[in-house]
Design a protein around this motif. Sequence first.
Motif, PDB file in Angstrom:
ATOM      1  N   TYR A 190      34.149   8.075  29.700  1.00  0.00           N
ATOM      2  CA  TYR A 190      33.765   7.611  28.368  1.00  0.00           C
ATOM      3  C   TYR A 190      34.778   6.631  27.776  1.00  0.00           C
ATOM      4  CZ  TYR A 190      29.812  10.853  27.929  1.00  0.00           C
ATOM      5  OH  TYR A 190      28.605  11.503  28.078  1.00  0.00           O
ATOM      6  N   ASP A 191      35.501   5.937  28.650  1.00  0.00           N
ATOM      7  CA  ASP A 191      36.537   4.992  28.202  1.00  0.00           C
ATOM      8  C   ASP A 191      36.037   3.988  27.150  1.00  0.00           C
ATOM      9  OD1 ASP A 191      39.294   4.026  28.595  1.00  0.00           O
ATOM     10  OD2 ASP A 191      38.254   2.184  29.208  1.00  0.00           O
ATOM     11  N   ILE A 192      34.770   3.543  27.275  1.00  0.00           N
ATOM     12  CA  ILE A 192      34.237   2.569  26.302  1.00  0.00           C
ATOM     13  C   ILE A 192      34.173   3.139  24.880  1.00  0.00           C
ATOM     14  CG2 ILE A 192      32.868   0.953  27.699  1.00  0.00           C
ATOM     15  CD1 ILE A 192      30.415   2.796  27.024  1.00  0.00           C
ATOM     16  N   HIS A 193      34.243   4.471  24.766  1.00  0.00           N
ATOM     17  CA  HIS A 193      34.196   5.100  23.440  1.00  0.00           C
ATOM     18  C   HIS A 193      35.571   5.532  22.943  1.00  0.00           C
ATOM     19  CE1 HIS A 193      29.879   5.012  23.451  1.00  0.00           C
ATOM     20  NE2 HIS A 193      29.781   5.799  24.507  1.00  0.00           N
ATOM     21  N   LYS A 194      36.648   5.091  23.641  1.00  0.00           N
ATOM     22  CA  LYS A 194      37.968   5.667  23.334  1.00  0.00           C
ATOM     23  C   LYS A 194      38.464   5.385  21.914  1.00  0.00           C
ATOM     24  CE  LYS A 194      41.021   2.177  25.467  1.00  0.00           C
ATOM     25  NZ  LYS A 194      40.031   1.244  26.067  1.00  0.00           N
ATOM     26  N   ASP A 195      37.940   4.334  21.285  1.00  0.00           N
ATOM     27  CA  ASP A 195      38.378   4.039  19.917  1.00  0.00           C
ATOM     28  C   ASP A 195      37.444   4.635  18.849  1.00  0.00           C
ATOM     29  OD1 ASP A 195      40.575   2.642  20.848  1.00  0.00           O
ATOM     30  OD2 ASP A 195      39.389   0.809  21.111  1.00  0.00           O
ATOM     31  N   LYS A 196      36.393   5.313  19.288  1.00  0.00           N
ATOM     32  CA  LYS A 196      35.430   5.893  18.324  1.00  0.00           C
ATOM     33  C   LYS A 196      36.011   7.177  17.721  1.00  0.00           C
ATOM     34  CE  LYS A 196      31.880   3.125  19.576  1.00  0.00           C
ATOM     35  NZ  LYS A 196      31.147   3.406  20.824  1.00  0.00           N
ATOM     36  N   PRO A 197      35.632   7.465  16.474  1.00  0.00           N
ATOM     37  CA  PRO A 197      36.182   8.673  15.825  1.00  0.00           C
ATOM     38  C   PRO A 197      35.784   9.980  16.517  1.00  0.00           C
ATOM     39  CG  PRO A 197      34.476   7.623  14.467  1.00  0.00           C
ATOM     40  CD  PRO A 197      34.784   6.667  15.572  1.00  0.00           C
ATOM     41  N   PHE A 198      34.680   9.939  17.281  1.00  0.00           N
ATOM     42  CA  PHE A 198      34.225  11.176  17.920  1.00  0.00           C
ATOM     43  C   PHE A 198      34.756  11.356  19.342  1.00  0.00           C
ATOM     44  CE2 PHE A 198      30.891   7.925  18.516  1.00  0.00           C
ATOM     45  CZ  PHE A 198      30.768   7.916  19.902  1.00  0.00           C
ATOM     46  N   PHE A 199      35.674  10.471  19.784  1.00  0.00           N
ATOM     47  CA  PHE A 199      36.122  10.503  21.182  1.00  0.00           C
ATOM     48  C   PHE A 199      36.758  11.858  21.569  1.00  0.00           C
ATOM     49  CE2 PHE A 199      39.261   9.366  24.588  1.00  0.00           C
ATOM     50  CZ  PHE A 199      38.335   9.036  25.571  1.00  0.00           C
ATOM     51  N   GLY A 200      37.641  12.366  20.719  1.00  0.00           N
ATOM     52  CA  GLY A 200      38.308  13.637  21.015  1.00  0.00           C
ATOM     53  C   GLY A 200      37.316  14.776  21.154  1.00  0.00           C
ATOM     54  N   GLU A 201      36.374  14.814  20.223  1.00  0.00           N
ATOM     55  CA  GLU A 201      35.324  15.838  20.224  1.00  0.00           C
ATOM     56  C   GLU A 201      34.460  15.718  21.494  1.00  0.00           C
ATOM     57  OE1 GLU A 201      31.226  16.453  17.664  1.00  0.00           O
ATOM     58  OE2 GLU A 201      32.887  15.406  16.684  1.00  0.00           O
ATOM     59  N   LEU A 202      34.184  14.465  21.880  1.00  0.00           N
ATOM     60  CA  LEU A 202      33.355  14.203  23.061  1.00  0.00           C
ATOM     61  C   LEU A 202      34.048  14.709  24.329  1.00  0.00           C
ATOM     62  CD1 LEU A 202      30.907  12.828  24.445  1.00  0.00           C
ATOM     63  CD2 LEU A 202      32.133  10.645  24.266  1.00  0.00           C
ATOM     64  N   VAL A 203      35.332  14.410  24.467  1.00  0.00           N
ATOM     65  CA  VAL A 203      36.086  14.840  25.648  1.00  0.00           C
ATOM     66  C   VAL A 203      36.188  16.372  25.677  1.00  0.00           C
ATOM     67  CG1 VAL A 203      38.356  14.789  26.773  1.00  0.00           C
ATOM     68  CG2 VAL A 203      37.341  12.664  25.903  1.00  0.00           C
ATOM     69  N   GLU A 204      36.427  16.952  24.519  1.00  0.00           N
ATOM     70  CA  GLU A 204      36.527  18.415  24.440  1.00  0.00           C
ATOM     71  C   GLU A 204      35.200  19.071  24.868  1.00  0.00           C
ATOM     72  OE1 GLU A 204      37.441  21.658  20.981  1.00  0.00           O
ATOM     73  OE2 GLU A 204      38.327  19.667  20.745  1.00  0.00           O
ATOM     74  N   PHE A 205      34.106  18.506  24.377  1.00  0.00           N
ATOM     75  CA  PHE A 205      32.774  19.027  24.728  1.00  0.00           C
ATOM     76  C   PHE A 205      32.502  18.877  26.229  1.00  0.00           C
ATOM     77  CE2 PHE A 205      28.169  17.495  24.982  1.00  0.00           C
ATOM     78  CZ  PHE A 205      27.655  18.765  25.209  1.00  0.00           C
ATOM     79  N   MET A 206      32.782  17.706  26.779  1.00  0.00           N
ATOM     80  CA  MET A 206      32.441  17.445  28.181  1.00  0.00           C
ATOM     81  C   MET A 206      33.306  18.242  29.158  1.00  0.00           C
ATOM     82  SD  MET A 206      29.756  15.567  28.092  1.00  0.00           S
ATOM     83  CE  MET A 206      29.566  15.100  29.820  1.00  0.00           C
ATOM     84  N   THR A 207      34.455  18.746  28.676  1.00  0.00           N
ATOM     85  CA  THR A 207      35.332  19.546  29.543  1.00  0.00           C
ATOM     86  C   THR A 207      35.182  21.046  29.257  1.00  0.00           C
ATOM     87  OG1 THR A 207      37.153  19.254  27.982  1.00  0.00           O
ATOM     88  CG2 THR A 207      37.056  17.716  29.822  1.00  0.00           C
ATOM     89  N   SER A 208      34.259  21.402  28.363  1.00  0.00           N
ATOM     90  CA  SER A 208      34.163  22.799  27.915  1.00  0.00           C
ATOM     91  C   SER A 208      33.475  23.704  28.937  1.00  0.00           C
ATOM     92  CB  SER A 208      33.402  22.872  26.586  1.00  0.00           C
ATOM     93  OG  SER A 208      32.052  22.454  26.762  1.00  0.00           O
ATOM     94  N   TYR A 209      32.701  23.106  29.839  1.00  0.00           N
ATOM     95  CA  TYR A 209      31.929  23.895  30.813  1.00  0.00           C
ATOM     96  C   TYR A 209      31.471  22.933  31.906  1.00  0.00           C
ATOM     97  CZ  TYR A 209      28.622  27.509  32.425  1.00  0.00           C
ATOM     98  OH  TYR A 209      27.946  28.439  33.171  1.00  0.00           O
ATOM     99  N   LYS A 210      30.678  23.447  32.855  1.00  0.00           N
ATOM    100  CA  LYS A 210      30.218  22.605  33.965  1.00  0.00           C
ATOM    101  C   LYS A 210      29.180  21.564  33.518  1.00  0.00           C
ATOM    102  CE  LYS A 210      29.388  26.544  36.075  1.00  0.00           C
ATOM    103  NZ  LYS A 210      28.896  27.546  37.026  1.00  0.00           N
ATOM    104  N   SER A 211      29.111  20.471  34.287  1.00  0.00           N
ATOM    105  CA  SER A 211      28.058  19.461  34.122  1.00  0.00           C
ATOM    106  C   SER A 211      27.374  19.275  35.472  1.00  0.00           C
ATOM    107  CB  SER A 211      28.657  18.099  33.732  1.00  0.00           C
ATOM    108  OG  SER A 211      29.264  18.148  32.469  1.00  0.00           O
ATOM    109  N   HIS A 212      26.118  18.850  35.434  1.00  0.00           N
ATOM    110  CA  HIS A 212      25.412  18.542  36.683  1.00  0.00           C
ATOM    111  C   HIS A 212      25.162  17.036  36.710  1.00  0.00           C
ATOM    112  CE1 HIS A 212      23.261  19.591  40.290  1.00  0.00           C
ATOM    113  NE2 HIS A 212      22.214  18.866  39.889  1.00  0.00           N
ATOM    114  N   ILE A 213      25.710  16.369  37.735  1.00  0.00           N
ATOM    115  CA  ILE A 213      25.669  14.906  37.828  1.00  0.00           C
ATOM    116  C   ILE A 213      24.613  14.493  38.849  1.00  0.00           C
ATOM    117  CG2 ILE A 213      27.149  12.861  38.101  1.00  0.00           C
ATOM    118  CD1 ILE A 213      28.607  14.748  36.375  1.00  0.00           C
ATOM    119  N   MET A 214      23.753  13.552  38.477  1.00  0.00           N
ATOM    120  CA  MET A 214      22.686  13.128  39.391  1.00  0.00           C
ATOM    121  C   MET A 214      22.557  11.607  39.465  1.00  0.00           C
ATOM    122  SD  MET A 214      19.782  15.756  38.044  1.00  0.00           S
ATOM    123  CE  MET A 214      20.405  15.532  36.405  1.00  0.00           C
TER     124      MET A 214
END
Length: 131
Positions: free
Chosen positions: A49-73
């Motif tokens: 999510y590097d393109i969003h690194k300056d957005k105010p929600f970036f920290g929240e986004l990274v925390e959410f995406m690392t909180s549990y498993k994801s399925h990538i397709m």
Amino acid sequence: MKNTLAIIKPDAMQKGSKEDIRKDIMDNGFKIVEEKTIHMSEEQAQGFYDIHKDKPFFGELVEFMTSYKSHIMKLEKENAVSEWRNLMGATDSTKAEPGTIRAKYGTDISMNATHGSDSDENAEKEISFFF
Ligand code: CMP
């Protein structure tokens, strides 16, 4: 045929919606070319999510995406990018059209069940990030 990257995010994984979403994807004519379940590291989430690194929600986004498993397709279909975005619905699950994946399985603008690439160029980059 074109490809796009789809992610079933931690909220939907935790709710046990992975197989329902995979079925929706296949029922809508996509081929799942490659797939894997991972638990994203902070480095992976920040990099993806590097393109969003300056957005105010970036920290929240990274925390959410690392909180549990994801399925990538890696998905394949004619016009895969726009077709997958249409099937997902609007980014904000509270505003997504009824019947779309984000309306059915997401909660809000942050926990929105799935991700999809926004252009063919980004799809290529995102696919090679994970596969
Ligand atoms: P996605 O399609 O994966 O791309 C970027 C993600 O950032 C988006 O889905 C949401 O999960 C998240 N996002 C976008 N806008 C906001 C916002 N205003 N507040 C919190 N999260 C957001």
